[in-house]
Design an enzyme around this catalytic site. Sequence first.
Site, PDB file in Angstrom:
ATOM      1  CG  HIS A 177      -2.077  -1.191   1.217  1.00 37.80           C
ATOM      2  ND1 HIS A 177      -2.132  -1.912   2.459  1.00 37.80           N
ATOM      3  CD2 HIS A 177      -2.611  -1.751   0.177  1.00 37.80           C
ATOM      4  CE1 HIS A 177      -2.927  -2.845   2.324  1.00 37.80           C
ATOM      5  NE2 HIS A 177      -3.194  -2.840   0.699  1.00 37.80           N
ATOM      6  CD  GLU A 237      -0.470   0.261   4.601  1.00 37.76           C
ATOM      7  OE1 GLU A 237       0.331  -0.710   4.556  1.00 37.76           O
ATOM      8  OE2 GLU A 237      -1.546   0.163   4.603  1.00 37.76           O
ATOM      9  CG  HIS A 251       1.099  -3.926   5.390  1.00 34.60           C
ATOM     10  ND1 HIS A 251       0.508  -3.562   4.376  1.00 34.60           N
ATOM     11  CD2 HIS A 251       1.412  -5.337   5.012  1.00 34.60           C
ATOM     12  CE1 HIS A 251       0.485  -4.531   3.593  1.00 34.60           C
ATOM     13  NE2 HIS A 251       1.021  -5.618   3.963  1.00 34.60           N
ATOM     14  CD  GLU A 300      -1.042  -3.704   9.249  1.00 36.00           C
ATOM     15  OE1 GLU A 300      -0.768  -2.387   9.113  1.00 36.00           O
ATOM     16  OE2 GLU A 300      -1.962  -4.346   8.474  1.00 36.00           O
TER      17      GLU A 300
END
Length: 344
Positions: A63, A66, A160, A224
């Site tokens: 993405h 990010e 991410h 994450e």
Amino acid sequence: MLQALLDSKDFLALTLANPERLVDEFSFTLGEHTRVEVWDTGVIVFEPAQSEGKDIILSCGVHGNETAPIELCNTLIKQLLQQKIIAKQRTLFLIGNPLAINNGTRIIDENMNRLFSGEHSNPPGLANPERVRAKKLETYVDRFYTAAAEGRHRIHYDLHTAMRASKHEKFAIYPYRPGRAFSGEQIMFLAASGVDTVLFHHEPTTTFSYFSSEQYGADAFTIELGKVYPMGQNDMTRFIAAQEMFMRLITAKPLELDVFDADKVNLYQVCRVINKHVDDFEFTFATDVENFRSFPRGFVLAREGGQEIKVEQEFEAIVFPNAKVPIGNRTVICLIPAVNPNVR
């Protein structure tokens, strides 16, 4: 391009200057210890003359907005190119979506992290930048893992950052892996990296980490590392532990991990995924609610098509709520505490 990379040691700059592709692959050596191969834009391999038995993939930028993982990976790549650290494990870095990075957006046309395990070609004939790139990334993972001898330890960390704040700032999703125990050593590696929370998924998905786990038996995770911020506005001191542990892994330095202890980490089990079926889908809670917010049984989480969607378990925590997804896509993951997970 080779000379530009040798002069700058900045692989991210080379990638973003050529966001769609490189005309040709190229390679070079660092001293007598490492062969470096650039297979495409955002795709660089460090091949030690003497490898210690692990094949490691660090991916980021699937993405485009990010940015912290992108900066973190570029720092590691730069240190390797400057020979401040020397790879002792085969390592592949993937910068996933350069077009979206340049655009400063999460996607160009479609969420790339729903396009792996062949989903990029479903339905046949549909093409966009994310689908084209996801298919290429699959081929690079295959090329990297299958070029080495069988029996080596395969690892893939897909890095991410989340769109919203979280009760647990850093967390990882362990893909569904029926018939295989979860790795206690990997969980404690994540904990040492500052990632103290792990979600065990309950079904196959089309994410990048599931692809590597299912197709190649890798210990793979979607990780994450915090919240989304624009490039250059990340507080990189928040990633010191992760950078240190990735460096140790790549250079085969002692990891000095604790023995697995469920009391030292937060372990959750995915109990269900709620998908969107009607355009009027809406959540009942505030749009800025943090990840891991917990709701009691009977609480109305969402409404759709005149129906209420309620909490089914005694308590369910939520992550990644997003009502503004296309029909058929996931709107939220619901979690319960993991009880006696199969960890070895």
